[in-house]
Write an enzyme that holds these catalytic residues in place. Sequence first.
Site, short mmCIF file in Angstrom:
data_model
loop_
_atom_site.label_atom_id
_atom_site.label_comp_id
_atom_site.label_asym_id
_atom_site.label_seq_id
_atom_site.Cartn_x
_atom_site.Cartn_y
_atom_site.Cartn_z
N LYS A 38 0.84 -1.20 0.00
CA LYS A 38 0.00 0.00 0.00
C LYS A 38 0.88 1.26 0.00
O LYS A 38 2.09 1.17 0.31
CB LYS A 38 -0.91 -0.01 1.24
CG LYS A 38 -0.16 0.04 2.57
CD LYS A 38 -1.07 -0.29 3.74
CE LYS A 38 -0.29 -0.25 5.05
NZ LYS A 38 -1.09 -0.77 6.18
N ARG A 136 -11.07 0.46 14.12
CA ARG A 136 -11.06 1.31 12.92
C ARG A 136 -11.97 0.68 11.87
O ARG A 136 -12.91 1.29 11.39
CB ARG A 136 -9.64 1.44 12.34
CG ARG A 136 -8.61 2.01 13.28
CD ARG A 136 -7.28 2.20 12.57
NE ARG A 136 -6.81 0.99 11.92
CZ ARG A 136 -5.62 0.83 11.37
NH1 ARG A 136 -4.75 1.84 11.39
NH2 ARG A 136 -5.26 -0.29 10.79
N TYR A 258 15.86 30.16 8.37
CA TYR A 258 14.69 30.94 8.79
C TYR A 258 14.65 31.12 10.29
O TYR A 258 14.88 30.18 11.06
CB TYR A 258 13.41 30.24 8.35
CG TYR A 258 13.09 30.36 6.88
CD1 TYR A 258 12.80 31.60 6.31
CD2 TYR A 258 13.06 29.23 6.07
CE1 TYR A 258 12.48 31.71 4.96
CE2 TYR A 258 12.75 29.33 4.71
CZ TYR A 258 12.46 30.57 4.16
OH TYR A 258 12.16 30.67 2.84
N MET A 306 11.72 24.43 2.80
CA MET A 306 10.95 23.62 1.85
C MET A 306 11.84 22.80 0.95
O MET A 306 11.60 21.61 0.72
CB MET A 306 10.04 24.53 1.01
CG MET A 306 9.09 23.74 0.10
SD MET A 306 8.09 24.79 -0.96
CE MET A 306 7.04 25.60 0.23
C1 LIG Z 1 -0.35 -1.73 6.92
C2 LIG Z 1 -0.94 -3.01 7.38
C3 LIG Z 1 -0.14 -4.15 7.54
C4 LIG Z 1 1.37 -4.11 7.43
O1 LIG Z 1 1.88 -3.67 8.67
P1 LIG Z 1 3.46 -3.51 8.93
O2 LIG Z 1 3.54 -3.07 10.33
O3 LIG Z 1 3.93 -2.46 7.97
O4 LIG Z 1 4.08 -4.82 8.68
C5 LIG Z 1 -0.76 -5.36 7.82
N1 LIG Z 1 -2.10 -5.42 8.00
C6 LIG Z 1 -2.90 -4.34 7.90
C7 LIG Z 1 -4.35 -4.47 8.14
C8 LIG Z 1 -2.34 -3.10 7.60
O5 LIG Z 1 -3.12 -2.02 7.52
#
Ligand SMILES: *Cc1c(COP(=O)(O)O)cnc(C)c1O
Length: 363
Positions: A38, A136, A258, A306
């Site tokens: 992801k 969640r 800055y 930046m």
């Molecule tokens: C992002 C995610 C993972 C991966 O987690 P890591 O800590 O990066 O290994 C696994 N399961 C779910 C549901 C996630 O959202």
Amino acid sequence: MTGDAAGPVALAIDLDAIAANWRLLSRKHAGPVAAVVKADAYGLGAAKVAPHLHAAGCRHFFVAHPSEALALRPLLPTVMLAVLNGLWPGVEDELAAHGIAPVLGSLDEIDRWSATAAHVGHALPALLHVDTGMNRLGLSLPEIDALAAEPDRLGGIALLYVMTHLVSAEFPDDPENQRQRLRFDAACARLPIAPRSIANSAGIFLGPDFALDLARPGAALYGINPMPGQPNPMAPVVRLRARILQARDVQQGETVGYNGQWIAPRASRIATVSVGYADGYLRSLTNRATAYFDGRPVPLVGRVSMDLSTFDVTDAPGAQPGAWLDLIGPHHDVDAVAREAGTNGYEILTSLGARYARTYQAA
Ligand SMILES: *Cc1c(COP(=O)(O)O)cnc(C)c1O
């Protein structure tokens, strides 16, 4: 952006190290090991990372958004490709057409996926997400009871895995891990029998209780330490280097950057590089980050701006214009930069800027 080794900034991503990390996790975990790709493979480039992991033997991939899955599907036509964030209304037909598996986390999502299967006339793959404490996404206990009372609601759904997600896997002593494990058992007992998935990167290191069928690591593949406070078993993946644009002498008492956030305590030499918070070199690194020149630490001084950052190279006489500073590298890994920024390695990686010339190393 294409690789431009001659440019002022170089972000090198070691695909072989990512594959080696996947193999290490596969030796550690009894069941299959997926790859979570992801957020563009945590900022490193999913279109490069995912096919390389596929070539290494990985056959299960997770993304967060439907758009990420659709973009990856042509590169990974035959594997399990799952969408963690569920089944957003309106994407059903497109996911079905591409054999993409949503991670279903509500009765409404289940009903819509089941209806889509009826409409296309064949079973559709999916995972079920059970909430065991994160609060969640995922089915709550009452929803699981409702589903258990009406198992036909899963009609037409080819259930690949039932999964849950740990709240504090990186803290092995947190009793919440075991509590989630027990809640997951209780939930699975009420659901149709299916392979299970619980461990993220850190979960793989929690021991046999958490070694359920499919592991879902992301961070550890990309070199982040899955066991904070212990030696990192993962191979480093990312090296971020920047060349010095200018080096200048400042007098004792002059300020740099800055708002004069750094005042030279002595006559100093300041090196400026082409990396700033627009590149994900976080502003919270102001007066806190460390870079390395020729294996020697040089502190970041003054505000990160930046597009530029400044380092005190007074004690590194070779640090002249054109010379490279290591911002993330062998002496100073992603987790070290994260500590300086007051965040975690995930945020450092996923913030890596679009302006960086990414180059990929693979044998
Ligand atoms: C992002 C995610 C993972 C991966 O987690 P890591 O800590 O990066 O290994 C696994 N399961 C779910 C549901 C996630 O959202």
